[in-house]
Design an enzyme around this catalytic site. Structure first.
Site, mmCIF file in Angstrom:
data_model
loop_
_atom_site.group_PDB
_atom_site.id
_atom_site.type_symbol
_atom_site.label_atom_id
_atom_site.label_comp_id
_atom_site.label_asym_id
_atom_site.label_seq_id
_atom_site.Cartn_x
_atom_site.Cartn_y
_atom_site.Cartn_z
ATOM 1 C CB THR A 6 -1.057 -0.539 0.870
ATOM 2 O OG1 THR A 6 -0.098 -0.104 2.266
ATOM 3 C CG2 THR A 6 -1.920 -0.697 1.325
ATOM 4 C CG ASP A 45 3.569 -5.037 4.866
ATOM 5 O OD1 ASP A 45 3.681 -4.896 6.160
ATOM 6 O OD2 ASP A 45 3.841 -4.198 3.696
ATOM 7 C CE1 TYR A 87 4.928 2.554 2.584
ATOM 8 C CE2 TYR A 87 3.897 0.890 3.349
ATOM 9 C CZ TYR A 87 4.830 1.113 3.680
ATOM 10 O OH TYR A 87 5.471 0.091 3.349
ATOM 11 C CD GLN A 101 7.618 -5.618 4.386
ATOM 12 O OE1 GLN A 101 7.646 -5.090 3.895
ATOM 13 N NE2 GLN A 101 6.775 -5.569 5.645
ATOM 14 C CG LEU A 107 6.502 -6.964 -9.160
ATOM 15 C CD1 LEU A 107 5.270 -7.328 -9.772
ATOM 16 C CD2 LEU A 107 7.024 -8.002 -10.070
ATOM 17 N NE ARG A 164 10.197 12.175 -14.077
ATOM 18 C CZ ARG A 164 9.662 12.444 -15.457
ATOM 19 N NH1 ARG A 164 11.056 12.183 -16.184
ATOM 20 N NH2 ARG A 164 9.039 11.954 -16.468
#
Length: 243
Positions: A20, A58, A63, A179, A210, A231
């Site tokens: 998330t 998670d 965040y 983790q 990913l 970027r």
């Protein structure tokens, strides 16, 4: 959908969970910008994943400084088919930068705020988000175990710590899971963390499997928003073959 035991805990999780971090993007508030995020789409994406059998999420207060947890709370309201994993210890400075505070009082305040935002009475996995060199890991882990004993947390986990600190935490009490970043572009955990997890029978979940999007089909740095943090990501300097 297949489920696997998370270490030696009573949790069985699907091989893929719901990450998330991107939905926390809040321009001008959180420096880890992933581009515009529609909250309605985020809620629908989470609910769709749960509907097809994914059973864990998670997230973290970091965040978007609570935004991701609030969206997760909206998405899971009224559902009992999801395991909720979050983190603690990352704090915001007045200038928007972040720092770690893993004192027991800070951990408790973080957990209480997360429970409110998520709309749950207990966290299935609480992970210390990153290292705080100012606080001994033994003190931090004792605070996590206190929350487990009180029933606010089912299991405690460790994120982004060196193996020797994981061992020190284990000397205090059970560690359910680790983790770390892990993908074909970032394989450092293979040297010490994964062998430690195998030897001590710890669960492992990973972030950025990913490569923060760099390993997805059709990914292009040029198509990112101008202020997207990727970027300047270290992967942006790699010469990747098209997927």
């Amino acid at each position: 959908m297949e489920r696997r035991a998370l270490g030696e805990t009573d949790l069985t999780i699907t091989p893929v969970g719901i990450g998330t971090a991107p939905i926390g993007s809040t321009p001008g508030v959180w420096w880890v910008n992933w581009g515009p995020q529609d909250e309605g789409e985020a809620v629908r994406a989470i609910q769709t994943a749960l509907d097809v059998g994914v059973n864990w999420i998670d997230t973290a207060p970091f965040y978007g400084w609570g935004r991701a947890e609030e969206i997760v709370g909206r998405a899971i309201r009224g559902r009992d088919d999801v395991l909720v994993f979050t983190k603690c210890g990352t704090m915001r400075r007045p200038n928007g930068d972040d720092y770690m505070d893993l004192r027991p009082s800070a951990i408790r305040a973080d957990v209480e705020a997360s429970l409110r935002r998520l709309g749950v009475e207990r966290l299935d996995l609480l992970q210390i988000h990153d290292r705080d060199p100012a606080v001994p890991i033994e003190e931090t882990w004792g605070a996590i175990l206190d929350l487990v004993a009180e029933g606010l947390v089912r299991h405690g986990g460790i994120s982004n710590h060196p193996p020797e600190e994981v061992e020190r935490a284990l000397a205090v009490g059970a560690v359910a899971a680790l983790q770390y970043e892990y993908s074909v572009l970032s394989r450092g955990v293979e040297q010490a963390i994964l062998p430690l997890a195998l030897a001590r029978r710890l669960g492992v979940i990973v972030w950025a499997p990913l490569g923060s999007g760099f390993l997805t089909d059709g990914f292009s740095v040029e198509r990112l928003d101008e202020d997207d943090f990727r970027r300047g990501h270290r992967f942006a300097r790699l010469e990747l073959e098209p997927v």
